[in-house]
Write a protein that holds these residues in place. Structure first.
Motif, PDB file in Angstrom:
ATOM      1  N   GLU A  88       0.841  -1.201   0.000  1.00  0.00           N
ATOM      2  CA  GLU A  88       0.000   0.000   0.000  1.00  0.00           C
ATOM      3  C   GLU A  88       0.881   1.259   0.000  1.00  0.00           C
ATOM      4  OE1 GLU A  88      -3.633  -0.398   1.846  1.00  0.00           O
ATOM      5  OE2 GLU A  88      -4.199   1.531   0.960  1.00  0.00           O
ATOM      6  N   ALA A  89       1.907   1.237   0.819  1.00  0.00           N
ATOM      7  CA  ALA A  89       2.805   2.399   0.867  1.00  0.00           C
ATOM      8  C   ALA A  89       3.526   2.578  -0.467  1.00  0.00           C
ATOM      9  CB  ALA A  89       3.810   2.224   2.009  1.00  0.00           C
ATOM     10  N   ILE A  90       3.988   1.484  -1.043  1.00  0.00           N
ATOM     11  CA  ILE A  90       4.671   1.563  -2.343  1.00  0.00           C
ATOM     12  C   ILE A  90       3.701   2.102  -3.393  1.00  0.00           C
ATOM     13  CG2 ILE A  90       5.737   0.192  -4.200  1.00  0.00           C
ATOM     14  CD1 ILE A  90       7.537   0.499  -1.717  1.00  0.00           C
ATOM     15  N   SER A  91       2.468   1.593  -3.354  1.00  0.00           N
ATOM     16  CA  SER A  91       1.473   2.036  -4.336  1.00  0.00           C
ATOM     17  C   SER A  91       1.179   3.523  -4.207  1.00  0.00           C
ATOM     18  CB  SER A  91       0.178   1.235  -4.168  1.00  0.00           C
ATOM     19  OG  SER A  91       0.376  -0.099  -4.593  1.00  0.00           O
ATOM     20  N   HIS A  92       1.375   4.042  -3.018  1.00  0.00           N
ATOM     21  CA  HIS A  92       1.165   5.478  -2.824  1.00  0.00           C
ATOM     22  C   HIS A  92       2.449   6.279  -3.008  1.00  0.00           C
ATOM     23  CE1 HIS A  92      -2.714   4.266  -0.806  1.00  0.00           C
ATOM     24  NE2 HIS A  92      -3.092   5.221  -1.639  1.00  0.00           N
ATOM     25  N   GLY A  93       3.460   5.629  -3.550  1.00  0.00           N
ATOM     26  CA  GLY A  93       4.641   6.389  -3.961  1.00  0.00           C
ATOM     27  C   GLY A  93       5.733   6.517  -2.927  1.00  0.00           C
ATOM     28  N   LEU A  95       8.436   4.919  -2.488  1.00  0.00           N
ATOM     29  CA  LEU A  95       9.802   4.724  -2.991  1.00  0.00           C
ATOM     30  C   LEU A  95       9.955   5.473  -4.317  1.00  0.00           C
ATOM     31  CD1 LEU A  95      12.329   2.985  -2.182  1.00  0.00           C
ATOM     32  CD2 LEU A  95      11.479   1.250  -3.750  1.00  0.00           C
ATOM     33  N   ALA A  96      11.017   6.244  -4.438  1.00  0.00           N
ATOM     34  CA  ALA A  96      11.194   7.041  -5.655  1.00  0.00           C
ATOM     35  C   ALA A  96      11.418   6.146  -6.878  1.00  0.00           C
ATOM     36  CB  ALA A  96      12.373   7.997  -5.471  1.00  0.00           C
ATOM     37  N   LYS A  97      12.225   5.102  -6.684  1.00  0.00           N
ATOM     38  CA  LYS A  97      12.576   4.211  -7.802  1.00  0.00           C
ATOM     39  C   LYS A  97      11.509   3.109  -7.893  1.00  0.00           C
ATOM     40  CE  LYS A  97      16.797   2.803  -7.177  1.00  0.00           C
ATOM     41  NZ  LYS A  97      18.124   2.140  -7.156  1.00  0.00           N
ATOM     42  N   PRO A  98      11.082   2.700  -9.077  1.00  0.00           N
ATOM     43  CA  PRO A  98      10.093   1.625  -9.154  1.00  0.00           C
ATOM     44  C   PRO A  98      10.614   0.321  -8.533  1.00  0.00           C
ATOM     45  CG  PRO A  98      10.330   2.710 -11.295  1.00  0.00           C
ATOM     46  CD  PRO A  98      11.428   3.229 -10.402  1.00  0.00           C
ATOM     47  N   VAL A  99       9.738  -0.330  -7.795  1.00  0.00           N
ATOM     48  CA  VAL A  99      10.026  -1.691  -7.319  1.00  0.00           C
ATOM     49  C   VAL A  99      10.143  -2.602  -8.542  1.00  0.00           C
ATOM     50  CG1 VAL A  99       9.001  -3.692  -6.137  1.00  0.00           C
ATOM     51  CG2 VAL A  99       8.879  -1.417  -5.090  1.00  0.00           C
ATOM     52  N   VAL A 100      11.067  -3.563  -8.497  1.00  0.00           N
ATOM     53  CA  VAL A 100      11.137  -4.549  -9.577  1.00  0.00           C
ATOM     54  C   VAL A 100      10.570  -5.872  -9.066  1.00  0.00           C
ATOM     55  CG1 VAL A 100      12.630  -5.815 -11.174  1.00  0.00           C
ATOM     56  CG2 VAL A 100      13.184  -3.454 -10.542  1.00  0.00           C
ATOM     57  N   PHE A 101       9.516  -6.340  -9.731  1.00  0.00           N
ATOM     58  CA  PHE A 101       8.942  -7.647  -9.397  1.00  0.00           C
ATOM     59  C   PHE A 101       9.512  -8.707 -10.338  1.00  0.00           C
ATOM     60  CE2 PHE A 101       5.497  -5.294  -7.286  1.00  0.00           C
ATOM     61  CZ  PHE A 101       5.252  -6.108  -6.193  1.00  0.00           C
ATOM     62  N   ARG A 447       2.627   8.100 -12.486  1.00  0.00           N
ATOM     63  CA  ARG A 447       3.955   7.675 -12.040  1.00  0.00           C
ATOM     64  C   ARG A 447       4.015   6.155 -11.893  1.00  0.00           C
ATOM     65  NH1 ARG A 447       6.062   8.989  -6.120  1.00  0.00           N
ATOM     66  NH2 ARG A 447       7.637   7.329  -6.140  1.00  0.00           N
ATOM     67  N   ILE A 448       5.113   5.569 -12.364  1.00  0.00           N
ATOM     68  CA  ILE A 448       5.305   4.111 -12.270  1.00  0.00           C
ATOM     69  C   ILE A 448       5.923   3.772 -10.914  1.00  0.00           C
ATOM     70  CG2 ILE A 448       6.625   2.156 -13.182  1.00  0.00           C
ATOM     71  CD1 ILE A 448       6.359   3.599 -15.952  1.00  0.00           C
ATOM     72  N   VAL A 449       5.241   2.952 -10.124  1.00  0.00           N
ATOM     73  CA  VAL A 449       5.778   2.586  -8.801  1.00  0.00           C
ATOM     74  C   VAL A 449       6.389   1.183  -8.803  1.00  0.00           C
ATOM     75  CG1 VAL A 449       4.239   4.114  -7.522  1.00  0.00           C
ATOM     76  CG2 VAL A 449       3.542   1.737  -7.930  1.00  0.00           C
ATOM     77  N   ALA A 450       6.088   0.399  -9.853  1.00  0.00           N
ATOM     78  CA  ALA A 450       6.700  -0.938  -9.933  1.00  0.00           C
ATOM     79  C   ALA A 450       6.734  -1.419 -11.376  1.00  0.00           C
ATOM     80  CB  ALA A 450       5.930  -1.929  -9.068  1.00  0.00           C
ATOM     81  N   GLU A 451       7.769  -2.208 -11.658  1.00  0.00           N
ATOM     82  CA  GLU A 451       7.872  -2.873 -12.958  1.00  0.00           C
ATOM     83  C   GLU A 451       7.736  -4.361 -12.722  1.00  0.00           C
ATOM     84  OE1 GLU A 451      11.716  -1.647 -14.202  1.00  0.00           O
ATOM     85  OE2 GLU A 451      11.017   0.344 -14.878  1.00  0.00           O
ATOM     86  N   ASP A 461       4.822  -5.663 -17.480  1.00  0.00           N
ATOM     87  CA  ASP A 461       3.818  -4.631 -17.192  1.00  0.00           C
ATOM     88  C   ASP A 461       4.385  -3.616 -16.198  1.00  0.00           C
ATOM     89  OD1 ASP A 461       1.424  -3.291 -17.380  1.00  0.00           O
ATOM     90  OD2 ASP A 461       0.189  -5.003 -16.782  1.00  0.00           O
ATOM     91  N   HIS A 462       3.645  -2.520 -16.080  1.00  0.00           N
ATOM     92  CA  HIS A 462       3.975  -1.502 -15.081  1.00  0.00           C
ATOM     93  C   HIS A 462       2.868  -1.439 -14.040  1.00  0.00           C
ATOM     94  CE1 HIS A 462       6.265   0.254 -18.580  1.00  0.00           C
ATOM     95  NE2 HIS A 462       7.178   0.248 -17.615  1.00  0.00           N
ATOM     96  N   ILE A 463       3.204  -1.010 -12.852  1.00  0.00           N
ATOM     97  CA  ILE A 463       2.187  -0.729 -11.842  1.00  0.00           C
ATOM     98  C   ILE A 463       2.267   0.776 -11.530  1.00  0.00           C
ATOM     99  CG2 ILE A 463       1.377  -1.192  -9.489  1.00  0.00           C
ATOM    100  CD1 ILE A 463       2.555  -4.016  -9.780  1.00  0.00           C
ATOM    101  N   TYR A 464       1.109   1.406 -11.569  1.00  0.00           N
ATOM    102  CA  TYR A 464       1.075   2.867 -11.416  1.00  0.00           C
ATOM    103  C   TYR A 464       0.661   3.284 -10.002  1.00  0.00           C
ATOM    104  CZ  TYR A 464       1.739   3.123 -16.404  1.00  0.00           C
ATOM    105  OH  TYR A 464       2.274   3.004 -17.647  1.00  0.00           O
ATOM    106  N   GLU A 465       1.067   4.472  -9.682  1.00  0.00           N
ATOM    107  CA  GLU A 465       0.746   5.065  -8.377  1.00  0.00           C
ATOM    108  C   GLU A 465      -0.772   5.146  -8.162  1.00  0.00           C
ATOM    109  OE1 GLU A 465       2.135   9.024  -5.842  1.00  0.00           O
ATOM    110  OE2 GLU A 465       2.218   9.052  -8.037  1.00  0.00           O
ATOM    111  N   VAL A 466      -1.184   4.859  -6.954  1.00  0.00           N
ATOM    112  CA  VAL A 466      -2.583   5.031  -6.570  1.00  0.00           C
ATOM    113  C   VAL A 466      -2.712   6.394  -5.881  1.00  0.00           C
ATOM    114  CG1 VAL A 466      -4.451   4.164  -5.122  1.00  0.00           C
ATOM    115  CG2 VAL A 466      -2.973   2.549  -6.350  1.00  0.00           C
ATOM    116  N   LEU A 467      -3.628   7.191  -6.398  1.00  0.00           N
ATOM    117  CA  LEU A 467      -3.707   8.577  -5.889  1.00  0.00           C
ATOM    118  C   LEU A 467      -4.540   8.660  -4.617  1.00  0.00           C
ATOM    119  CD1 LEU A 467      -4.176  10.281  -9.366  1.00  0.00           C
ATOM    120  CD2 LEU A 467      -2.094  10.196  -7.967  1.00  0.00           C
TER     121      LEU A 467
END
Lengths: 467, 467
Positions: A88-93, A95-101, A447-451, A461-467
């Motif tokens: 949830e925290a990652i989804s809300h941005g 971490l500046a750099k995208p998480v890599v899954f 903003r991309i929060v994870a790849e 795919d990318h995962i985008y920030e949840v506003l």
């Protein structure tokens, strides 16, 4: 000469850990793991910053990592799975750099190829000798297999074993040899046994779940794959476990002798071994104490590395030998793509783990999931996140019908012939929408929060920030 | 997908073996091994030439390699040990390029570092599944541990498993995982069980041998190392085995609980485990069927890789944890250097194997050998070949006295205090010369037929042509 050092701090210092390096962890202690948090605390106290954490999974217990992200100790995160608390925290941005899954197979492939080098690997082991021969099979914090730690230990520049049960040299039944270990630290407790056993490993009592489990067994039977030598993997969700129980009854009735079950292993799969349905268990991770006990004492139950389990670049892996796998999903789309990364709000609450690997490897990969959850449809036009590509998914099974991937016409014919309720994936989507309505598109940030990498390491795919 | 191919020839072709490449073999089938000869025959028929053979050991059964040397199929040879049949031909100049001798620990270190790359490794396994999960523990040609094959399998560009017992997937108790294997070939027989068990593994009945064994045990006792946690390795020679038997009696009498025995494992060492003298066996190679049976069924008896056994570049190895090792010698010199490579005529008839590694690693390394053999003195001014440097040898024990390396003054004091017949190494030499006369210097050629590497990979000595 001994590798024993007095504290995590001393081990970190002796490893020469510096800013910008990468450290790694494995997740066999699951939601009972103390080691990741303790190591990050020690690193933080040393003033080391800008680290990348490469962890096979992050659970809710690892929430303190957020504080280390905030302070700049951790600036990169690479995982195969992430629980919702950190997600949830990652989804809300956060971490500046995208998480890599990555996937459970893609991760060791990336480590072994040198694509994702590790400077210091931390191995949580429930027993170790002072030279680092270690295991998860025995001891007060026993967690079973250490499959996800093996590539890390072998390939990292430095490897630290963290244990709460130091035994005399040489440790009997070591899973990782001293040849891979630089330092050993003994601490009071590496984990909380109550959290090591996941809460998800109970069979469902829900009638819908039981119905789907029954249908899943009928699909397996109709596929023609259920014969001597049969091999099988299932997840640890309630319906999947129910399917394992029903499978046992059927195999005993039909006197079918399977070859192996693979997994994340639960007591339900141990039952399949002990009742004679299967000859062997291949185990990369244990989900409960019955599995741990079995691995510790039954030679038919074998510990394997993550590479052996599922690496696409190993000379071969067990994933490619599987006949049938039963998998879960939060969403499926009309192209059979599966999402196990994000929830209905777009929040990260999971990850591929081995999902993507075994879907690709198995002869029959079957998604089993209820058509609606909390008034959200399972089947949609396009999944929020592609975790597992639809090209590797054969069947989507719900309580309201079974959709077969059009590229598996052979299977569609078999299931229809068996009288199973085969429908198109579009029909499943329509039925779901009749119940739940058409979902509103999520309004996400740009903003991309994870790849999300596929098992081959390529971007899926990318995962985008949840506003 | 299966890795099973129809013949060795097909496997060799699929591996892309070409002129000038390096192939590797291990020696767990000892003097019963059929695989090396069959592979070289198949390669020869394919017209491939100028190969380097990197084999952990060459036994007399491998005499046909000489024909392949003559025809130019094999032009390079790298080994840890070479029996006299091939050794004699090499000593007489059969191979243009010097043979390279390594130690059992130096060999995997060289392979793993990339210093001695292997193009195709051949693994003789008494059981395998068709994906290459394989072992030597079970089957009609069971040989026990496959420790010397592990680095080869992992590091070679291509790995071929050769078996005579193909079992269903997945093979229970695999020693080498499928992740390391490219092809599997099933043949009628990988070896002759009679030859797999070495002829050297019988206890001595010779009174001189028994006397030395008894003295050796007294030295161990006097050293102060014989206490709970004691670890031990001995060779498979008659006097060494007698020492193991005497050690058992003493440990039972004194109620001493040792930690582990390492080795080449014989039934005599299994007795030490089963009688409770030691907690564990660490096994890189089995010498007899009792050892094979024990490894297959007793979890206290653990299979280890050659790297784990003795690699000087591993993060640690068992060799460095040993308290006492009993070793043989064909010659010792007044600097305590040991020769186990060449005989009294200068002919190659052995090699370091693990001798050099464990002498370096152990707290007490003791050479046990009769002062004369066939009227030749054990102790000389300078050994014909330095196999193990004198700096790593603590004691030379003969039936006529015990010499302690001057750098171990502490030990000298202990042995004298225990009333043991401690003499100088020069005295031993003089006594031997009084019996045998002063040996004539060997008249050897100037051509170098072999280079002996120390365990660190650095040149230790040369072996010259015998005219």
């Amino acid at each position: 000469m001994s590798k024993l050092v007095s504290s995590l701090t001393e081990a970190i210092q002796k490893c020469g850990l510096k800013d910008h390096m990468t450290i790694s962890f494995h997740h066999h202690l699951r939601n009972g793991d103390y080691v990741l948090n303790k190591v990050l605390d020690a690193i933080s106290e040393l003033g080391i910053k800008d680290l990348t954490v490469n962890a096979s999974s992050i659970f809710d217990i690892h929430e303190p990592i957020l504080k280390h992200i905030k302070s700049g100790v951790v600036t990169g995160l690479e995982v195969d799975y992430m629980g919702q608390t950190v997600g949830e925290a990652i989804s809300h941005g956060a971490l500046a750099k995208p998480v890599v899954f990555r996937t459970h197979g893609g991760r060791p492939a990336a480590i072994e190829s040198g694509r994702t080098p590790i400077d210091v690997a931390f191995v949580a082991a429930s027993q170790s000798d002072e030279m680092g021969n270690c295991t998860g099979k025995y001891g007060k914090s026993a967690c079973g297999a250490l499959g996800y730690a093996m590539s890390d230990a072998r390939c990292a520049a430095k490897t630290v074993v963290v244990t709460d049960d130091l035994e005399p040299y040489p440790l009997q039944g070591f899973s990782i040899p001293e040849t891979d270990v630089d330092y050993v630290v003994a601490i009071d407790a590496i984990g909380n046994p109550a959290g090591i056993v996941s809460g998800t490993t109970k069979i469902t009592r829900d009638p819908v779940g039981l119905k789907m489990a029954d249908m899943a067994i009928q699909v397996i039977q109709a596929s023609g794959l259920l014969k001597d030598g049969f091999s099988f993997q299932t997840g640890a969700g309630g319906a999947s476990l129910a399917a394992a129980v029903f499978l046992k009854d059927l195999m005993l009735e039909k006197k079918i002798k399977g070859s192996f079950v693979m997994g994340g292993i639960t007591g339900y799969l141990v039952d399949l071994l002990e009742s004679g349905c299967f000859r062997n268990i291949m185990d990369v991770q244990c989900f409960d104490m019955k599995a741990v006990e079995s691995l510790a004492h039954d030679p038919r139950h074998m510990e394997v590395s993550a590479s052996h389990y599922a690496s696409p670049t190993a000379k071969s892996s067990i994933a490619d030998q599987l006949d049938v796998v039963i998998l879960g999903a939060t969403q499926v789309d009309t192209n059979f793509n599966v999402n196990v990364h994000t929830n209905s709000r777009g929040i990260i609450m999971g990850g591929s783990g081995g999902h993507t690997d075994i879907a690709a490897g198995a002869k029959l990969s079957m998604i089993v999931a209820p058509l609606s959850r909390a008034r959200m449809s399972l089947v949609v036009d396009r999944v929020q996140t592609i975790s597992t590509p639809g090209s590797t998914v054969d069947v989507v099974l719900t309580q309201r019908g079974i959709a077969v991937n059009p590229r598996r016409e052979d299977l569609q014919v078999q299931l229809k012939k068996a009288g199973l309720p085969v429908v198109s994936i579009e029909t499943l989507k329509k039925t779901a929408e009749e119940i739940n309505g058409i979902p509103e598109p999520l309004a996400l940030g740009s903003r991309i929060v994870a790849e999300v990498e596929g098992r081959d390491g390529k971007l899926l795919d990318h995962i985008y920030e949840v506003l």
